[in-house]
Design a protein around this motif. Structure first.
Motif, PDB file in Angstrom:
ATOM      1  N   CYS A 100       0.856  -1.189   0.000  1.00  0.00           N
ATOM      2  CA  CYS A 100       0.000   0.000   0.000  1.00  0.00           C
ATOM      3  C   CYS A 100       0.884   1.227   0.000  1.00  0.00           C
ATOM      4  O   CYS A 100       1.793   1.343   0.830  1.00  0.00           O
ATOM      5  N   GLY A 101       0.663   2.148  -0.937  1.00  0.00           N
ATOM      6  CA  GLY A 101       1.457   3.355  -1.002  1.00  0.00           C
ATOM      7  C   GLY A 101       1.210   4.280   0.168  1.00  0.00           C
ATOM      8  O   GLY A 101       2.042   5.117   0.484  1.00  0.00           O
ATOM      9  N   GLU A 102       0.056   4.110   0.851  1.00  0.00           N
ATOM     10  CA  GLU A 102      -0.243   4.920   2.033  1.00  0.00           C
ATOM     11  C   GLU A 102       0.126   4.127   3.280  1.00  0.00           C
ATOM     12  O   GLU A 102      -0.437   3.067   3.548  1.00  0.00           O
ATOM     13  N   LEU A 103       1.084   4.628   4.028  1.00  0.00           N
ATOM     14  CA  LEU A 103       1.600   3.917   5.192  1.00  0.00           C
ATOM     15  C   LEU A 103       0.532   3.749   6.265  1.00  0.00           C
ATOM     16  O   LEU A 103      -0.276   4.635   6.502  1.00  0.00           O
ATOM     17  N   LYS A 104       0.585   2.580   6.938  1.00  0.00           N
ATOM     18  CA  LYS A 104      -0.235   2.346   8.114  1.00  0.00           C
ATOM     19  C   LYS A 104       0.680   2.096   9.306  1.00  0.00           C
ATOM     20  O   LYS A 104       1.767   1.542   9.171  1.00  0.00           O
ATOM     21  N   PHE A 105       0.245   2.520  10.474  1.00  0.00           N
ATOM     22  CA  PHE A 105       0.987   2.410  11.725  1.00  0.00           C
ATOM     23  C   PHE A 105       0.411   1.206  12.469  1.00  0.00           C
ATOM     24  O   PHE A 105      -0.703   1.257  12.979  1.00  0.00           O
ATOM     25  N   LEU A 106       1.174   0.100  12.521  1.00  0.00           N
ATOM     26  CA  LEU A 106       0.667  -1.162  13.046  1.00  0.00           C
ATOM     27  C   LEU A 106       1.481  -1.618  14.251  1.00  0.00           C
ATOM     28  O   LEU A 106       2.686  -1.391  14.322  1.00  0.00           O
ATOM     29  N   ASP A 107       0.807  -2.322  15.186  1.00  0.00           N
ATOM     30  CA  ASP A 107       1.562  -2.889  16.288  1.00  0.00           C
ATOM     31  C   ASP A 107       1.899  -4.347  15.994  1.00  0.00           C
ATOM     32  O   ASP A 107       1.561  -4.888  14.938  1.00  0.00           O
ATOM     33  N   TRP A 108       2.581  -4.999  16.917  1.00  0.00           N
ATOM     34  CA  TRP A 108       3.097  -6.351  16.698  1.00  0.00           C
ATOM     35  C   TRP A 108       1.999  -7.402  16.569  1.00  0.00           C
ATOM     36  O   TRP A 108       2.263  -8.526  16.135  1.00  0.00           O
ATOM     37  N   GLU A 109       0.783  -7.036  16.920  1.00  0.00           N
ATOM     38  CA  GLU A 109      -0.345  -7.945  16.753  1.00  0.00           C
ATOM     39  C   GLU A 109      -1.203  -7.571  15.548  1.00  0.00           C
ATOM     40  O   GLU A 109      -2.284  -8.125  15.355  1.00  0.00           O
ATOM     41  N   GLY A 110      -0.751  -6.612  14.753  1.00  0.00           N
ATOM     42  CA  GLY A 110      -1.466  -6.240  13.536  1.00  0.00           C
ATOM     43  C   GLY A 110      -2.537  -5.187  13.718  1.00  0.00           C
ATOM     44  O   GLY A 110      -3.246  -4.868  12.764  1.00  0.00           O
TER      45      GLY A 110
END
Length: 223
Positions: free
Chosen positions: A208-218
């Motif tokens: 995805c060209g738009e970044l997402k901020f994810l944690d270690w559990e998704g």
């Protein structure tokens, strides 16, 4: 066999990420501050190279050593903490946090971009922090650390946009409050669990060209 490079690999989360990927059969390049004493990294099957991410000459040395070698995944893990509150800031500490956490990750990513583009999975995953979230006001203090990681998140958002047409996947990942020297005595997440979770998130995240901020559990975190 996937080819992976991990920075800050000589202890804590970096070491556990190397262990996790080596156990899965990946060809892992582990970047360490002191490769001559990195016996544990070699014992688990990693190739060890010297890199201090605050030293551009170290980064370019690794880039030259890997000239023409495809990398499927770069994990920017190297980072430091930085404590202090407004009104009582040590700007030398602040500068070290910015140079390490922000400049280090961006410099490594730029230096190894050709290797990533030559790889099959074309992924740059960077360990940031839930404390970088501007929307989350549940924690106070550690201004240098939090500001450097928030700036890194913005850098990653720009990187994701700039690399979208090259097919490079960029990820911003929070590893949880992990039980390492940096995590401190109140940490709640085992390092092995974090590393295994991050591996799953990296593999499952769609391009995805738009970044997402994810944690270690998704889970998606607020910016």
């Amino acid at each position: 066999m996937s080819s992976i490079l991990v920075t800050g690999a000589d202890k804590g989360l970096g070491l556990e990420l190397v262990r996790t990927y080596c156990a899965d059969g990946a060809d892992v390049i582990a970047c360490a501050l002191a490769p001559d004493t990195a016996d544990e990294l070699r014992a688990i099957g990693a190739r060890v190279l010297k890199m201090d991410v605050t030293r551009p000459e170290d980064i370019m040395s690794v880039s030259r050593a890997l000239d023409g070698q495809p990398l499927d995944l770069l994990i920017n893990n190297a980072g430091i903490t930085g404590y202090g509150s407004f009104g009582d800031l040590d700007y030398e500490i602040f500068e070290r946090a910015v140079v390490t956490n922000l400049f280090g990750s961006l410099r490594v990513s730029e230096a190894l971009l050709a290797n990533i583009e030559a790889g099959q999975k074309k992924t740059i995953a960077t360990v940031t922090s839930g404390l970088a979230s501007i929307a989350d006001r549940s924690y106070t203090g550690a201004l240098p650390y939090r500001a450097s990681k928030a700036a890194l998140n913005m850098g990653l958002r720009c990187m994701a946009e700039d690399l979208a047409d090259k097919g490079v996947k960029v990820l911003s990942l929070h590893p949880g409050h992990i039980k390492t020297d940096m995590g401190g005595p109140y940490a709640t997440v085992d390092t092995a669990d974090s590393a295994a979770g991050l591996k799953q998130v990296i593999e499952a995240a769609p391009y995805c060209g738009e970044l997402k901020f994810l944690d270690w559990e998704g889970r998606e975190l607020p910016w």
